[in-house]
Enzyme design. Structure first.
Site, PDB file in Angstrom:
ATOM      1  CE1 TYR A 157      18.119   4.196  19.061  1.00  0.00           C
ATOM      2  CE2 TYR A 157      16.904   5.242  17.256  1.00  0.00           C
ATOM      3  CZ  TYR A 157      17.216   4.116  18.010  1.00  0.00           C
ATOM      4  OH  TYR A 157      16.635   2.915  17.703  1.00  0.00           O
ATOM      5  CG  HIS A 205      15.761  -4.994  10.935  1.00  0.00           C
ATOM      6  ND1 HIS A 205      14.681  -5.351  11.694  1.00  0.00           N
ATOM      7  CD2 HIS A 205      16.430  -4.058  11.637  1.00  0.00           C
ATOM      8  CE1 HIS A 205      14.683  -4.646  12.815  1.00  0.00           C
ATOM      9  NE2 HIS A 205      15.737  -3.861  12.814  1.00  0.00           N
ATOM     10  CG  ASN A 265      12.649   4.119  13.171  1.00  0.00           C
ATOM     11  OD1 ASN A 265      11.603   3.549  13.431  1.00  0.00           O
ATOM     12  ND2 ASN A 265      13.365   4.750  14.077  1.00  0.00           N
ATOM     13  NE  ARG A 272     -37.607  -2.178   5.294  1.00  0.00           N
ATOM     14  CZ  ARG A 272     -38.050  -2.558   6.510  1.00  0.00           C
ATOM     15  NH1 ARG A 272     -38.153  -1.665   7.485  1.00  0.00           N
ATOM     16  NH2 ARG A 272     -38.389  -3.806   6.734  1.00  0.00           N
TER      17      ARG A 272
END
Length: 521
Positions: free
Chosen positions: A65, A95, A207, A291
């Protein structure tokens, strides 16, 4: 100081298959440490085995892949052998669509170091040369210009990390000494030769979860400091309000065993006179913002160990896809790029940090209001006599602090629940981890602004308490804090512009200038 001298004073952080800590990344980001790639032959051989295994698979016509196929939903598209070498270039090229502000140089160094850490685990199928190139750029101070927006946090930080991949190859732009320079020019002038990415290397760089994890490391460092600083401010606010220190009694806190909360109460006991007579003319129960301060700050203090575990596990992971098991000679397809753990940590951290802003905003509201501050002047004005009529003290500062608090609280909506289906429904469930990390950093920034406002307020409030009650006993730790604050912030008598004071204090906060609560033996 000359850059060469700076490097001599930096500690070395070695990148190999060993475990790194958040502080290693934060120190590299802030220029306190230098990234060194291990020269151990065993480590380098382990890295090389992954690349060699992929080369052999390619020669044997194996299907991998992102190497012999397209990316994402295009994994069914077979890439012709003659085009495989071009595929990584196409990945970082298409990208290149990020927007928004660029990551700062410190954030960019953190991103580069974080990606180097993951690739050094030896399960990404990259070459030693790729790791060396990242280390070279860090050493030379050539930092990719990375737009901060455009990642959904799975498949990792694809778009922002494409800018790192491109710069390694001499494309796009870098920061060099704070100036934007074309990467090709900057590498050439530094004597660094651009590399050509091997078949899996574009995917290995992009990735993964490096951007969100790097930002998480920087966020953790700031949040941890704020737990201590907010506690110190609370102690000063309690003193200024003539509060009841018995609220932080050790036996009282022993019956609710949250260790972080107990630690905060212990720090307050170090700062306040808890041996005072129970009533001694004081209000029996202070309002909640005093407090219950350990219960608010303690949520963050108790969450920090969990946040550290999640962030450091991600930092020390191989988180791209596919994972290359060179020893077992397998290509393992999975989803380690999914940033869910970082998303959850950042969503949780920004919630806890924003609650610190809200706590301090409420403390300031008590300090400036003459109905609740037990005898101090309205708005903590230091003016006296006839001039008191025209001086307004911290009136406007309280408005600004409230605005910063409101904005911080608005950003606490968890980013991780806003998953969007993207990329032809291949990325149909995504982490939003990078958005969560960016939100967290913005919440930290706003909270630090509130902290700066409160430092002015408690410095003023303590001084005025000592004016109206000269016999009030100020513990050494608070006296020391008043002294260091007094060097930066003069007592406000006549109204003056407070922005310069705030900016000085912000620099002190972000550089963690004050040592707070040394560990007890």
């Amino acid at each position: 100081m000359h850059p060469a001298d700076i490097k001599k004073t930096q500690r070395a952080v070695q990148f190999d298959q060993g475990r790194l800590q958040i502080e290693d990344i934060a120190d590299i980001a802030n220029g306190k440490a230098q990234a060194i790639l291990s020269d151990d032959p065993k480590f380098r051989a382990a890295i090389a085995r992954g690349a060699d295994f992929l080369d052999r698979l390619l020669r044997e016509d194996g299907i991998i892949y992102g190497v012999t196929t397209g990316y994402g939903d295009s994994c069914t598209v077979v890439v012709p052998p003659e085009l495989i070498a071009e595929l990584p270039h196409h990945l970082f090229t298409y990208h290149g669509c990020g927007l928004g502000e660029y990551l700062t140089p410190a954030q960019t160094r953190a991103v580069m170091a974080t990606r180097l850490a993951s690739l050094s685990k030896g399960f990404s199928g990259v070459s030693v040369e790729l790791l060396e190139q990242i280390a070279r750029l860090l050493d030379a101070g050539l930092l990719p210009l990375i737009p901060s927006e455009g990642s959904v946090g799975a498949s990792g930080d694809l778009t922002p990390l494409s800018y790192l991949a491109a710069v390694l190859c001499g494309e796009r732009e870098v920061w060099r000494d704070g100036v934007q320079v074309p990467a090709e020019q900057a590498l050439r002038e530094a004597g660094i030769k651009p590399i050509r990415l091997r078949p899996k290397e574009g995917l290995a760089i992009m990735n993964g979860t490096a951007v969100m994890t790097a930002l998480a490391c920087l966020a953790y460092d700031r949040a941890a400091y704020l737990t201590k600083l907010t506690t110190r401010i609370t102690a000063m606010a309690s003193f200024a309000l003539d509060g009841n220190a018995h609220h932080f009694d050790e036996t009282l806190f022993s019956v609710k065993p949250h260790p972080g909360m107990q630690q905060v109460a212990g720090w307050l006991r170090q700062d306040l006179d808890c041996e005072q007579t129970e009533r001694n003319g004081k209000r029996l129960q202070d309002r909640y913002s005093i407090r219950c301060a350990p219960h608010v700050i303690g949520v963050l203090a108790d969450a920090l160990p969990f946040f550290r575990q999640s962030i450091e596990n991600e930092l020390n992971s191989a988180n791209d896809n596919p994972i290359i098991d060179a020893e077992g000679e397998r290509v393992l397809h999975g989803g380690h790029f999914y940033g869910g753990h970082i998303a959850f940590a950042m969503d949780g951290m920004k919630n806890a940090v924003a609650n610190l802003a809200d706590l301090l905003d409420r403390q300031m509201a008590l300090l400036v209001d003459s109905r609740y501050n037990h005898g101090l002047p309205a708005n903590l004005s230091g003016a006296e006599g006839s001039r008191a009529a025209i001086n307004h003290g911290l009136k406007a500062l309280q408005i600004s602090a409230s605005a910063w608090t409101a904005e911080a609280l608005k950003l606490t909506m968890p980013a991780s629940v806003f998953s969007r289906s993207t990329e032809c429904h291949n990325q149909d469930k995504v982490s939003m981890g990078t958005i969560a990390a960016r939100d967290c950093l913005r919440v930290l920034e706003l909270t630090e602004q509130v902290v700066a406002a409160l430092l002015i307020s408690v410095r003023q409030g303590v001084a005025l308490r000592l004016r109206v009650q000269p016999d009030a006993a100020l513990h050494a730790s608070l006296s020391d804090m008043m002294e260091v604050l007094g060097k930066d912030v003069a007592l406000i008598v006549e109204d003056r512009r407070l922005e310069p004071d705030l900016r000085v204090l912000l620099e002190r906060i972000r550089s963690q200038a004050w040592e707070l609560y040394a560990p007890q033996n």
